[in-house]
Design a protein around this motif. Structure first.
Motif, PDB file in Angstrom:
ATOM      1  N   PHE A  10      34.564  30.453  35.633  1.00  0.00           N
ATOM      2  CA  PHE A  10      36.312  30.125  35.248  1.00  0.00           C
ATOM      3  C   PHE A  10      36.734  31.366  34.855  1.00  0.00           C
ATOM      4  N   PRO A  11      37.936  31.277  35.268  1.00  0.00           N
ATOM      5  CA  PRO A  11      38.484  32.581  35.374  1.00  0.00           C
ATOM      6  C   PRO A  11      38.736  32.812  33.985  1.00  0.00           C
ATOM      7  N   GLU A  12      38.274  33.705  33.139  1.00  0.00           N
ATOM      8  CA  GLU A  12      38.073  33.959  31.259  1.00  0.00           C
ATOM      9  C   GLU A  12      40.068  34.022  31.739  1.00  0.00           C
ATOM     10  N   GLU A  13      40.654  35.283  32.084  1.00  0.00           N
ATOM     11  CA  GLU A  13      42.022  35.495  31.557  1.00  0.00           C
ATOM     12  C   GLU A  13      42.974  34.103  31.722  1.00  0.00           C
ATOM     13  N   LEU A  14      42.538  33.393  32.409  1.00  0.00           N
ATOM     14  CA  LEU A  14      43.903  32.649  32.267  1.00  0.00           C
ATOM     15  C   LEU A  14      44.032  31.563  30.313  1.00  0.00           C
ATOM     16  N   PHE A  15      42.622  31.822  29.748  1.00  0.00           N
ATOM     17  CA  PHE A  15      42.922  31.669  28.152  1.00  0.00           C
ATOM     18  C   PHE A  15      43.861  31.999  27.743  1.00  0.00           C
ATOM     19  N   GLY A  16      44.380  33.783  28.206  1.00  0.00           N
ATOM     20  CA  GLY A  16      45.105  34.132  27.115  1.00  0.00           C
ATOM     21  C   GLY A  16      46.409  34.762  28.491  1.00  0.00           C
ATOM     22  N   ASP A  17      46.376  34.430  29.884  1.00  0.00           N
ATOM     23  CA  ASP A  17      47.771  34.702  30.768  1.00  0.00           C
ATOM     24  C   ASP A  17      49.024  33.086  30.905  1.00  0.00           C
ATOM     25  N   ARG A  18      49.713  32.469  29.104  1.00  0.00           N
ATOM     26  CA  ARG A  18      50.113  31.560  29.331  1.00  0.00           C
ATOM     27  C   ARG A  18      50.921  31.849  30.808  1.00  0.00           C
ATOM     28  N   GLU A  19      51.706  32.543  31.444  1.00  0.00           N
ATOM     29  CA  GLU A  19      52.108  31.290  32.378  1.00  0.00           C
ATOM     30  C   GLU A  19      51.005  31.371  33.407  1.00  0.00           C
ATOM     31  N   ALA A  20      49.974  32.014  33.670  1.00  0.00           N
ATOM     32  CA  ALA A  20      49.056  31.756  34.604  1.00  0.00           C
ATOM     33  C   ALA A  20      48.226  29.681  34.610  1.00  0.00           C
ATOM     34  N   LEU A  21      48.414  29.658  33.906  1.00  0.00           N
ATOM     35  CA  LEU A  21      47.429  28.870  32.108  1.00  0.00           C
ATOM     36  C   LEU A  21      48.819  27.434  32.632  1.00  0.00           C
ATOM     37  N   ASP A  22      49.908  27.862  32.096  1.00  0.00           N
ATOM     38  CA  ASP A  22      50.710  26.586  32.668  1.00  0.00           C
ATOM     39  C   ASP A  22      51.104  25.973  34.117  1.00  0.00           C
ATOM     40  N   ASN A 102      38.810  32.514  43.915  1.00  0.00           N
ATOM     41  CA  ASN A 102      37.975  33.140  44.752  1.00  0.00           C
ATOM     42  C   ASN A 102      38.136  34.670  44.654  1.00  0.00           C
ATOM     43  N   ASP A 103      39.422  35.441  44.336  1.00  0.00           N
ATOM     44  CA  ASP A 103      39.350  37.060  43.793  1.00  0.00           C
ATOM     45  C   ASP A 103      38.686  36.531  42.391  1.00  0.00           C
ATOM     46  N   GLY A 104      39.095  36.184  41.591  1.00  0.00           N
ATOM     47  CA  GLY A 104      38.237  36.789  40.630  1.00  0.00           C
ATOM     48  C   GLY A 104      36.725  36.018  40.552  1.00  0.00           C
ATOM     49  N   MET A 105      36.005  35.131  42.314  1.00  0.00           N
ATOM     50  CA  MET A 105      34.452  35.049  41.928  1.00  0.00           C
ATOM     51  C   MET A 105      34.110  36.562  42.500  1.00  0.00           C
ATOM     52  N   ALA A 106      34.963  37.084  43.432  1.00  0.00           N
ATOM     53  CA  ALA A 106      34.521  38.157  43.538  1.00  0.00           C
ATOM     54  C   ALA A 106      34.282  39.579  43.551  1.00  0.00           C
ATOM     55  N   ALA A 107      35.247  39.407  42.485  1.00  0.00           N
ATOM     56  CA  ALA A 107      35.182  40.541  41.637  1.00  0.00           C
ATOM     57  C   ALA A 107      33.679  40.143  40.774  1.00  0.00           C
ATOM     58  N   TYR A 108      33.841  38.405  40.127  1.00  0.00           N
ATOM     59  CA  TYR A 108      32.435  39.557  39.520  1.00  0.00           C
ATOM     60  C   TYR A 108      31.272  39.286  40.483  1.00  0.00           C
ATOM     61  N   ALA A 109      30.950  38.832  41.591  1.00  0.00           N
ATOM     62  CA  ALA A 109      30.085  38.890  42.196  1.00  0.00           C
ATOM     63  C   ALA A 109      29.852  40.939  42.468  1.00  0.00           C
ATOM     64  N   GLU A 110      30.826  41.667  42.772  1.00  0.00           N
ATOM     65  CA  GLU A 110      31.173  43.067  43.073  1.00  0.00           C
ATOM     66  C   GLU A 110      30.464  43.702  41.581  1.00  0.00           C
ATOM     67  N   ALA A 111      30.442  43.726  40.510  1.00  0.00           N
ATOM     68  CA  ALA A 111      30.592  43.781  39.865  1.00  0.00           C
ATOM     69  C   ALA A 111      29.476  43.444  38.837  1.00  0.00           C
ATOM     70  N   GLU A 133      41.479  31.784  54.323  1.00  0.00           N
ATOM     71  CA  GLU A 133      41.302  31.579  53.689  1.00  0.00           C
ATOM     72  C   GLU A 133      39.608  31.510  53.587  1.00  0.00           C
ATOM     73  N   ILE A 134      39.098  30.623  54.274  1.00  0.00           N
ATOM     74  CA  ILE A 134      38.311  30.535  54.555  1.00  0.00           C
ATOM     75  C   ILE A 134      37.582  32.007  55.314  1.00  0.00           C
ATOM     76  N   ASP A 135      38.268  32.316  56.453  1.00  0.00           N
ATOM     77  CA  ASP A 135      37.527  33.507  56.933  1.00  0.00           C
ATOM     78  C   ASP A 135      37.258  34.402  56.418  1.00  0.00           C
ATOM     79  N   ARG A 136      38.744  35.018  55.354  1.00  0.00           N
ATOM     80  CA  ARG A 136      38.329  35.682  54.112  1.00  0.00           C
ATOM     81  C   ARG A 136      37.545  36.014  53.592  1.00  0.00           C
ATOM     82  N   CYS A 137      36.969  34.813  53.353  1.00  0.00           N
ATOM     83  CA  CYS A 137      36.168  34.424  51.968  1.00  0.00           C
ATOM     84  C   CYS A 137      34.771  34.925  52.839  1.00  0.00           C
ATOM     85  N   LEU A 138      34.478  34.435  53.606  1.00  0.00           N
ATOM     86  CA  LEU A 138      32.916  34.372  54.034  1.00  0.00           C
ATOM     87  C   LEU A 138      32.528  35.526  55.259  1.00  0.00           C
ATOM     88  N   ASP A 139      33.888  35.815  55.873  1.00  0.00           N
ATOM     89  CA  ASP A 139      33.618  37.532  56.841  1.00  0.00           C
ATOM     90  C   ASP A 139      34.100  38.618  55.681  1.00  0.00           C
TER      91      ASP A 139
END
Length: 344
Positions: A10-22, A102-111, A133-139
């Motif tokens: 789950f994206p940790e930054e969501l807890f501190g980003d009120r606009e995204a959380l809302d 998906n972008d957040g999980m990709a960043a974790y995978a790389e790190a 989006e499926i093509d982007r994530c898988l390929d």
């Protein structure tokens, strides 16, 4: 090698980003009884999902999904790699929110240096933008497969509404992980008691989903799909023989059950696999029975981390304590996940 095939993210930054959380909270389908809110007070800040309103079913706690903590716990448990999943909220997220996850999980995978491999989340209705989006994530991002929910609203996955999505997934030959929904479609009798709702309810949801996939023409329509269901398919091993009865050896005046001439068992064998969603709660007897009925090559170890850390930290030792062959244990702890998710 040991692979946790069910590690939540789950994206940790969501807890501190009120606009995204809302925005995340606003997407919850309140018209269908799902309520999401931020809970502060004693302990960590939580995003709580109630389904229906007044009955908590999911809790995302701030601090549970920090990369350094997750990797440290994997090290302590002796886990080499983990399949990252989004726990439940993908049932209703928009495509834009799915892309953010998906972008957040990709960043974790790389790190993580490749120790973490995500499953993509997408809206279940499909369409050209979802296909992209499926093509982007898988390929492009190297994800191992796609994660769906066992049902959306009142519709299980065999419903024609989801045909555009499954046509795409079948074309890709993707492994699809099917996560339970907090409660099954028909849940009124389960709501009042927490453990009945949160544990048994999830099992009812999965057994219903698996049964509908088996008895419909789902796999005739999508012959290249492999589905991995959480919660051991709701304990499907306990009633597999009952669901797939052989023709009667006696002459009955009335045929009350659809008997299996082999096709249903073939679908079960070729298309359906089952992730434990934590080993210890099942107990040794049930897990050994599951292997006997379903086969070790159809059962995958996973932990639902961080719901209870002991399920990760003590899980491999628990599986190794089962009265099974070393080969069967290796299949459950790593071999099946490597094969289904095409891990190097």
């Amino acid at each position: 090698m040991v692979i946790d095939a069910n590690m939540y993210w789950f994206p940790e930054e969501l807890f501190g980003d009120r606009e995204a959380l809302d925005r995340f909270i606003a997407e919850a389908p309140r018209v269908y009884g799902t309520n999401v809110y931020l809970k502060k007070g004693e302990g960590p800040t939580q995003i709580v999902v109630e389904k229906p309103e007044g009955f908590p079913s999911l809790n995302y706690a701030e601090g549970d999904y920090r990369l350094e903590t997750m990797l440290a716990d994997m090290d302590e448990a002796g886990v080499d790699r983990a399949i990252l999943k989004v726990p439940g909220c993908n049932e209703w997220m928009s495509l834009e929110m799915c892309r953010r996850f998906n972008d957040g999980m990709a960043a974790y995978a790389e790190a993580s240096g490749g120790r973490m491999v995500p499953l993509a989340v997408v809206p279940a209705t499909g369409g050209p933008r979802v296909d992209a989006e499926i093509d982007r994530c898988l390929d492009e991002l190297g994800f191992a497969g796609v994660q769906l929910c066992a049902h959306y609203g009142t519709r299980y996955l065999d419903d024609g509404l989801f045909a555009p999505l499954f046509e795409k997934l079948d074309e890709k030959g993707a492994t699809v992980y099917v996560h339970h929904v907090p409660i099954p479609v028909d849940a009124s009798s389960l709501l009042d008691y927490n453990n009945l709702r949160r544990s048994y309810g999830r099992c009812v949801d999965q057994t219903t989903a698996v049964g509908r996939e088996l008895f419909s023409d789902f796999f005739a329509r999508y012959p290249h799909l492999r589905l991995v269901h959480s919660m051991l398919g709701g304990g499907i091993f306990a009633i597999a023989e009952m669901l797939l009865p052989k023709p009667s050896r006696r002459k009955d005046a009335v045929q009350r059950f659809e008997t299996d001439g082999g096709e249903l068992a073939k679908r079960l064998r070729e298309h359906l696999f089952f992730e434990m969603s934590h080993a210890q709660p099942w107990g040794k007897d049930a897990l050994e029975c599951a292997v006997k009925v379903l086969g070790a090559d159809h059962i995958i170890w996973g932990t639902s981390y961080p719901v209870r850390k002991e399920w990760l930290l003590d899980g491999p030792a628990f599986v190794r304590s089962l009265a099974l062959s070393d080969e069967d244990k290796e299949l459950m702890l790593a071999g099946n996940a490597k094969r289904l998710y095409r891990l190097d």
